[in-house]
Design a protein around this motif. Structure first.
Motif, PDB file in Angstrom:
ATOM      1  N   VAL A 190      45.243 -17.027  -8.790  1.00  0.00           N
ATOM      2  CA  VAL A 190      46.044 -16.392  -7.531  1.00  0.00           C
ATOM      3  C   VAL A 190      45.831 -15.033  -7.520  1.00  0.00           C
ATOM      4  N   PHE A 191      45.943 -14.284  -8.473  1.00  0.00           N
ATOM      5  CA  PHE A 191      45.559 -12.771  -8.592  1.00  0.00           C
ATOM      6  C   PHE A 191      44.163 -12.276  -9.017  1.00  0.00           C
ATOM      7  N   ALA A 192      43.229 -13.318  -8.917  1.00  0.00           N
ATOM      8  CA  ALA A 192      41.908 -13.273  -9.491  1.00  0.00           C
ATOM      9  C   ALA A 192      41.229 -11.799  -8.913  1.00  0.00           C
ATOM     10  N   GLN A 193      41.522 -11.360  -7.779  1.00  0.00           N
ATOM     11  CA  GLN A 193      40.980 -10.173  -7.247  1.00  0.00           C
ATOM     12  C   GLN A 193      41.278  -8.957  -8.053  1.00  0.00           C
ATOM     13  N   ARG A 194      42.319  -9.195  -8.758  1.00  0.00           N
ATOM     14  CA  ARG A 194      42.773  -7.814  -9.820  1.00  0.00           C
ATOM     15  C   ARG A 194      42.368  -8.188 -11.170  1.00  0.00           C
ATOM     16  N   VAL A 195      41.576  -9.251 -11.244  1.00  0.00           N
ATOM     17  CA  VAL A 195      41.066  -9.439 -12.881  1.00  0.00           C
ATOM     18  C   VAL A 195      39.690  -8.882 -12.794  1.00  0.00           C
ATOM     19  N   PRO A 196      39.339  -8.101 -13.836  1.00  0.00           N
ATOM     20  CA  PRO A 196      37.986  -7.527 -13.857  1.00  0.00           C
ATOM     21  C   PRO A 196      37.041  -8.516 -13.986  1.00  0.00           C
ATOM     22  N   VAL A 197      35.920  -8.562 -13.462  1.00  0.00           N
ATOM     23  CA  VAL A 197      34.752  -9.224 -13.433  1.00  0.00           C
ATOM     24  C   VAL A 197      34.307  -9.839 -14.664  1.00  0.00           C
ATOM     25  N   LYS A 198      34.394  -8.889 -15.670  1.00  0.00           N
ATOM     26  CA  LYS A 198      33.842  -9.180 -17.235  1.00  0.00           C
ATOM     27  C   LYS A 198      34.972 -10.278 -17.764  1.00  0.00           C
ATOM     28  N   VAL A 199      36.120 -10.090 -17.158  1.00  0.00           N
ATOM     29  CA  VAL A 199      36.980 -10.951 -17.553  1.00  0.00           C
ATOM     30  C   VAL A 199      36.802 -12.301 -17.181  1.00  0.00           C
ATOM     31  N   THR A 200      36.586 -12.263 -15.630  1.00  0.00           N
ATOM     32  CA  THR A 200      36.715 -13.533 -15.161  1.00  0.00           C
ATOM     33  C   THR A 200      35.235 -14.444 -15.414  1.00  0.00           C
ATOM     34  N   GLU A 201      34.340 -13.636 -15.591  1.00  0.00           N
ATOM     35  CA  GLU A 201      32.896 -14.102 -16.102  1.00  0.00           C
ATOM     36  C   GLU A 201      33.099 -14.639 -17.498  1.00  0.00           C
ATOM     37  N   MET A 202      33.667 -14.091 -18.535  1.00  0.00           N
ATOM     38  CA  MET A 202      33.942 -14.727 -19.883  1.00  0.00           C
ATOM     39  C   MET A 202      34.635 -15.998 -19.592  1.00  0.00           C
ATOM     40  N   PHE A 203      35.788 -16.046 -18.835  1.00  0.00           N
ATOM     41  CA  PHE A 203      36.456 -17.257 -18.715  1.00  0.00           C
ATOM     42  C   PHE A 203      35.427 -18.327 -18.209  1.00  0.00           C
ATOM     43  N   GLU A 204      35.092 -18.041 -17.230  1.00  0.00           N
ATOM     44  CA  GLU A 204      34.132 -19.023 -16.769  1.00  0.00           C
ATOM     45  C   GLU A 204      33.233 -19.539 -17.559  1.00  0.00           C
ATOM     46  N   SER A 205      32.421 -18.740 -18.431  1.00  0.00           N
ATOM     47  CA  SER A 205      31.413 -19.162 -19.320  1.00  0.00           C
ATOM     48  C   SER A 205      32.085 -20.206 -20.381  1.00  0.00           C
ATOM     49  N   ARG A 206      33.410 -19.833 -20.775  1.00  0.00           N
ATOM     50  CA  ARG A 206      34.178 -20.426 -21.839  1.00  0.00           C
ATOM     51  C   ARG A 206      34.765 -21.723 -21.364  1.00  0.00           C
ATOM     52  N   ASN A 238      41.330  -9.856 -23.746  1.00  0.00           N
ATOM     53  CA  ASN A 238      41.630  -8.377 -23.392  1.00  0.00           C
ATOM     54  C   ASN A 238      40.964  -7.848 -22.032  1.00  0.00           C
ATOM     55  N   THR A 239      41.282  -6.494 -22.321  1.00  0.00           N
ATOM     56  CA  THR A 239      40.770  -6.005 -20.853  1.00  0.00           C
ATOM     57  C   THR A 239      39.241  -5.677 -20.758  1.00  0.00           C
ATOM     58  N   GLN A 240      38.751  -5.957 -22.165  1.00  0.00           N
ATOM     59  CA  GLN A 240      36.862  -5.840 -21.956  1.00  0.00           C
ATOM     60  C   GLN A 240      36.417  -7.271 -21.834  1.00  0.00           C
ATOM     61  N   GLY A 241      37.328  -8.337 -21.725  1.00  0.00           N
ATOM     62  CA  GLY A 241      36.733  -9.347 -21.170  1.00  0.00           C
ATOM     63  C   GLY A 241      36.495 -10.542 -22.616  1.00  0.00           C
ATOM     64  N   GLU A 242      37.016  -9.946 -23.816  1.00  0.00           N
ATOM     65  CA  GLU A 242      36.937 -10.720 -24.823  1.00  0.00           C
ATOM     66  C   GLU A 242      38.045 -11.739 -25.153  1.00  0.00           C
ATOM     67  N   TRP A 243      37.593 -13.140 -25.557  1.00  0.00           N
ATOM     68  CA  TRP A 243      38.498 -14.078 -25.717  1.00  0.00           C
ATOM     69  C   TRP A 243      39.502 -13.713 -26.789  1.00  0.00           C
ATOM     70  N   GLN A 244      40.732 -13.889 -26.577  1.00  0.00           N
ATOM     71  CA  GLN A 244      41.665 -13.677 -27.539  1.00  0.00           C
ATOM     72  C   GLN A 244      42.220 -14.904 -28.136  1.00  0.00           C
ATOM     73  N   SER A 245      42.768 -15.992 -27.279  1.00  0.00           N
ATOM     74  CA  SER A 245      43.357 -17.202 -27.908  1.00  0.00           C
ATOM     75  C   SER A 245      43.529 -18.195 -26.632  1.00  0.00           C
ATOM     76  N   THR A 246      43.448 -19.348 -27.045  1.00  0.00           N
ATOM     77  CA  THR A 246      43.762 -20.547 -26.064  1.00  0.00           C
ATOM     78  C   THR A 246      44.875 -21.484 -26.882  1.00  0.00           C
ATOM     79  N   GLU A 247      45.663 -22.022 -25.744  1.00  0.00           N
ATOM     80  CA  GLU A 247      46.533 -22.861 -26.152  1.00  0.00           C
ATOM     81  C   GLU A 247      46.363 -24.218 -25.302  1.00  0.00           C
ATOM     82  N   LYS A 248      46.617 -25.359 -25.768  1.00  0.00           N
ATOM     83  CA  LYS A 248      46.334 -26.647 -25.202  1.00  0.00           C
ATOM     84  C   LYS A 248      47.564 -27.399 -25.385  1.00  0.00           C
ATOM     85  N   PHE A 249      48.315 -27.607 -24.214  1.00  0.00           N
ATOM     86  CA  PHE A 249      49.639 -28.430 -24.317  1.00  0.00           C
ATOM     87  C   PHE A 249      49.271 -29.850 -24.636  1.00  0.00           C
ATOM     88  N   ILE A 250      49.935 -30.419 -25.740  1.00  0.00           N
ATOM     89  CA  ILE A 250      49.784 -31.820 -26.115  1.00  0.00           C
ATOM     90  C   ILE A 250      50.912 -32.431 -26.306  1.00  0.00           C
TER      91      ILE A 250
END
Length: 128
Positions: free
Chosen positions: A1-17, A49-61
């Motif tokens: 929803v607010f992807a335009q405010r999310v830094p490219v390095k964050v969205t790129e890391m998300f999409e690769s992961r 984090n703001t540098q795009g490094e993955w910090q954690s993932t939660e999966k609802f089970i």
């Protein structure tokens, strides 16, 4: 929803992961970015984090998806008779996987229980 405010390095890391993520929604948490999304119809939440490094993932089970060791650990704990409200599989860099179970005894007694994959209760935290 607010992807335009999310830094490219964050969205790129998300999409690769999480290349198969659907219905992605972002929240800016000041010191990190949190993505809520679905993979295979299952809700996930991941932080970067703001540098795009993955910090954690939660999966609802579901309770049925808990490993037998975790179910056994919960049954043997003093919280076995508390109402089980939610179940989450947690993954963090350099840490073993954990399972977070939200339990309630009554309106005032609510806790998050953190079990390791061997069914040992590692931590419990009070929640409001």
């Amino acid at each position: 929803v607010f992807a335009q405010r999310v830094p490219v390095k964050v969205t790129e890391m998300f999409e690769s992961r999480f290349p198969s993520a659907k219905n992605v929604e972002w929240q800016d948490k000041l010191t990190m970015y949190e993505a809520t999304f679905e993979i295979g119809g299952v809700k996930h939440q991941s932080t970067f984090n703001t540098q795009g490094e993955w910090q954690s993932t939660e999966k609802f089970i579901t309770e049925k998806e808990l490993p037998a060791e975790v179910k056994d650990g919960l049954e043997k704990s003093k919280y076995n008779d508390w109402e089980k409200k939610s179940f989450v599989w947690l993954e963090k860099p350099d840490k073993a996987e954990q399972y977070r179970i939200y339990v309630e005894k009554n309106a005032l007694q609510k806790k998050y229980l953190y079990f390791n994959k061997d069914g040992q209760l590692d931590k419990e935290t009070i929640t409001l």
